[in-house]
Design an enzyme around this catalytic site. Structure first.
Site, PDB file in Angstrom:
ATOM      1  N   SER B 379       0.853  -1.179   0.000  1.00  0.00           N
ATOM      2  CA  SER B 379       0.000   0.000   0.000  1.00  0.00           C
ATOM      3  C   SER B 379       0.892   1.232   0.000  1.00  0.00           C
ATOM      4  O   SER B 379       2.065   1.166   0.352  1.00  0.00           O
ATOM      5  CB  SER B 379      -0.888   0.019   1.236  1.00  0.00           C
ATOM      6  OG  SER B 379      -0.186   0.599   2.319  1.00  0.00           O
ATOM      7  N   HIS B 403       1.723 -11.230  -5.147  1.00  0.00           N
ATOM      8  CA  HIS B 403       1.913 -10.044  -5.985  1.00  0.00           C
ATOM      9  C   HIS B 403       1.856  -8.743  -5.209  1.00  0.00           C
ATOM     10  O   HIS B 403       2.280  -7.712  -5.688  1.00  0.00           O
ATOM     11  CB  HIS B 403       0.883 -10.020  -7.120  1.00  0.00           C
ATOM     12  CG  HIS B 403      -0.444  -9.433  -6.745  1.00  0.00           C
ATOM     13  ND1 HIS B 403      -1.197  -9.879  -5.682  1.00  0.00           N
ATOM     14  CD2 HIS B 403      -1.159  -8.427  -7.307  1.00  0.00           C
ATOM     15  CE1 HIS B 403      -2.317  -9.182  -5.607  1.00  0.00           C
ATOM     16  NE2 HIS B 403      -2.326  -8.297  -6.579  1.00  0.00           N
TER      17      HIS B 403
END
Lengths: 146, 480
Positions: B379, B403
């Site tokens: 993030s 991923h």
């Protein structure tokens, strides 16, 4: 005068995606409100002026698929013409064999400086899609791929 | 409610075929106990649906960042044999969505004072946000050249350096692309979008190296020291790839009865890989994948321009080189040998990265000795990792790993908890500047909406599939 009923609501269904439920006392109103719901995910609708008109004509054997076709067409036009739309006049006719849609839609080219943007919609999905005939009118729940 | 699972190892959990009627193989979930408890129930439902698909071999696998997706979970891996199916839902709709990591010779000390200027420049020259148009205008024949040549088209047309494509998965050009297998509709949707970032969770981020776990391998990939500046780009094939996937999903829905295929979820629509429709989709997918490699290449070119303008030095002088570029929504035909299986498989990776161990012939020559670099984007608040593929990947996961960090919260819920403007201010206090085309979109990407990335990458390290080389912390980010 009767209180105006809700046009659409944004739903909280799934991590990562956007969803809405739209309402309409008629099919035409449902389609128009669903289009507003779709673009409300991408932009604050009040920031889009109705400068350019586009016409959309579609038909499909069933009205449930026709709504998905219509919303997908709007996503396509948004990318192909780099435009946002915020006003929709939709007429949906049901004939025996098919449902036919004629829509006038208004909007303007995307302008990052002017439009208060939300998140881009890349596709309209069939996941948990619900199209309901209510005692009065219709509702549809749609999940958008963003 | 989680089903009863067999614990295969510390971080590998197996759901037997008896769990659901029609499962052809068991499902395997990679997770620590903490991540397993956080995993939404739909992942279990979806990965066991995937285990029912014709031709699936070994296991239907969910990586530790797995979360709900259309049909397949995001973070899903499925390998089919030659009699098996190909499913657009299993490759992701944003075909070749991926992550590129770029290194520089610059240090955090040099770049910190210029971050705002750099972001303004990125934002000016990398079109970002809803429906953004690119700055390179292509004719239809040129766009078709991009579909075939991928990142090489950019190199040949002045948007890259001679050896850039040596550091891209499949050299930035997947073989077998056929532009006649994509619709005019996908062409008109994508032709003006080359070099654009898009929206949602896509970003271009200035990062600083905060930890190095393996100095030798990190050095081999161009990461020399803590405090070194890198740039990470996360985006895919934009409207073009999405339209290719949508078109074939529609086609496959119609033809499944003819091939006698039944699926548990309409978004798992598929076709036999060896059918005309299946082969056409694979060729169309390759077009979209090459378009995405070109997209990230063009963005790299703009990043080099932005650094040159801000630091008044050439990009060459600042050593702005690609570390590696990975696809994490893609299908590949690969040879694998594991658990008594041996042969060529069509590996579906959706929200999963290939992570080949050293020695694999497909790896670009620079990485044959080291193993494949794996870029894992986190993030925008928490940071990212550069990892590398290990031998365990070849024995367990058809050479695949995670991923990213994986969402845990819906967009609407994140927006209720976080205000875009407040988040922007809070991140600035933490030393992360953000420039976003959409404030509400920014709130939807708050760190709180994601899993703990360190826990995710550690899971795959414990499993022996991939290991951490470098931790990267964000200092500036542009997003759509």
């Amino acid at each position: 005068m009767a209180e105006q009923s809700k046009q659409f609501e944004i739903l909280d269904l799934i991590p990562g995606e956007a969803a809405f439920r739209a309402y309409g006392s008629t099919l035409s109103e449902l389609f128009s409100n669903a289009a507003s719901a779709l673009f409300s995910v991408m932009v604050e609708l009040s920031s889009v002026e109705d400068k350019v008109e586009r016409i959309v004509d579609l038909d499909d054997p069933d009205q449930e698929s026709l709504l998905i076709d219509f919303l997908s067409e709007l996503v396509y036009l948004k990318d192909a013409e780099a435009m946002l739309f915020a006003r929709f006049e939709v007429a949906v006719e049901r004939k025996e064999e098919e449902s036919r849609l004629h829509a006038s839609i208004w909007g303007e080219p995307i302008n990052r400086g002017k439009h208060r943007l939300g998140v881009d919609v890349k596709g309209v999905t069939l996941h948990r899609y619900e199209f309901k005939q209510l005692p009065v009118g219709y509702s549809a729940q749609v999940i958008l791929d963003v | 409610m989680l089903p009863s699972m067999k614990r295969i190892s510390e971080v590998v959990w197996e759901i037997p075929t008896s769990y659901k009627e029609g499962m052809r193989v068991p499902a395997r979930i990679y997770a620590t106990e903490k991540l397993l408890n956080q995993m939404d129930a739909e992942v279990i439902n979806q990965i066991t649906n995937v285990a029912c698909l014709p031709g699936i071999q070994g296991y239907a696998m969910a990586m530790p960042d797995a979360h709900w997706g259309y049909g397949f979970p995001i973070g899903g891996v499925a390998a089919m044999d030659e009699e098996g199916v190909i499913s657009p839902g299993g490759l992701g709709y944003d075909l070749n969505c991926g992550v590129r990591l770029i290194r520089t010779n610059l240090t955090e000390t040099e770049v910190r004072p210029k971050v705002k200027e750099l972001l303004d420049e990125f934002f000016r020259i990398i079109p970002t946000g809803v429906g953004c148009k690119g700055t390179v205008h292509l004719s239809v024949p040129q766009f078709k050249e991009v579909m075939v040549a991928g990142a090489k088209w950019c190199e040949e047309n002045g948007f890259g350096w001679a050896k850039d494509s040596d550091k891209i998965e499949d050299y930035g050009q997947i073989q077998g692309a056929d532009p006649e297998r994509v619709s005019n509709r996908s062409i008109s949707r994508g032709i003006d979008q080359l070099g654009t970032l898009g929206s949602g969770n896509h970003y271009c981020e200035i990062q600083t190296v905060s930890k190095i776990f393996d100095a030798n391998l990190a050095k081999a990939f161009g990461i020399d020291q803590v405090g070194q500046i890198c740039v990470m780009v996360h985006c895919g094939s934009r409207g073009f790839g999405h339209q290719v996937a949508t078109d074939y999903l529609r086609i496959f829905e119609g033809i499944m009865p003819r091939y006698g295929i039944k699926v548990r979820d309409p978004q798992l629509a598929c076709a036999p890989f060896k059918s005309r429709e299946g082969e056409d989709y694979f060729k169309g997918m390759a077009c979209a994948a090459n378009n995405a490699f070109a997209n990230r290449q063009l963005i790299t070119h703009r990043i080099r321009e932005a650094f040159s303008r801000v630091f008044k030095r050439s990009a060459e002088e600042m050593g702005i080189q690609i570390v590696y570029d990975v696809a994490h929504n893609i299908g590949k035909i690969e040879h694998h040998e594991l658990d008594g299986l041996k042969g060529d498989f069509l590996v579906h990776r959706k929200g999963s990265t290939r992570c080949f161990a050293p020695g694999r012939s497909e790896l670009p020559h620079l990485f044959k000795q080291t193993g494949q670099p794996v870029n894992v984007g986190g993030s925008m608040e928490t940071g990212s990792y550069l990892c590398v593929g290990l031998e365990g990947a070849m024995r367990q996961t058809f050479g695949s790993t995670m991923h990213g960090s994986g969402r845990t919260m819906s967009r609407a819920a994140a927006k209720r908890q976080v205000w875009g403007e407040e988040l922007q201010k809070r991140m600035a206090q933490q030393g992360i500047l953000v420039k976003a085309a959409s404030m509400s979109g920014l709130a939807e990407e708050a760190g709180v909406a994601y899993k703990d990335l360190t826990e995710v990458v550690d899971t795959m390290e414990i499993a022996g599939v991939s290991k951490k080389l470098v931790e990267l912390r964000p200092i500036g980010n542009i997003k759509g």
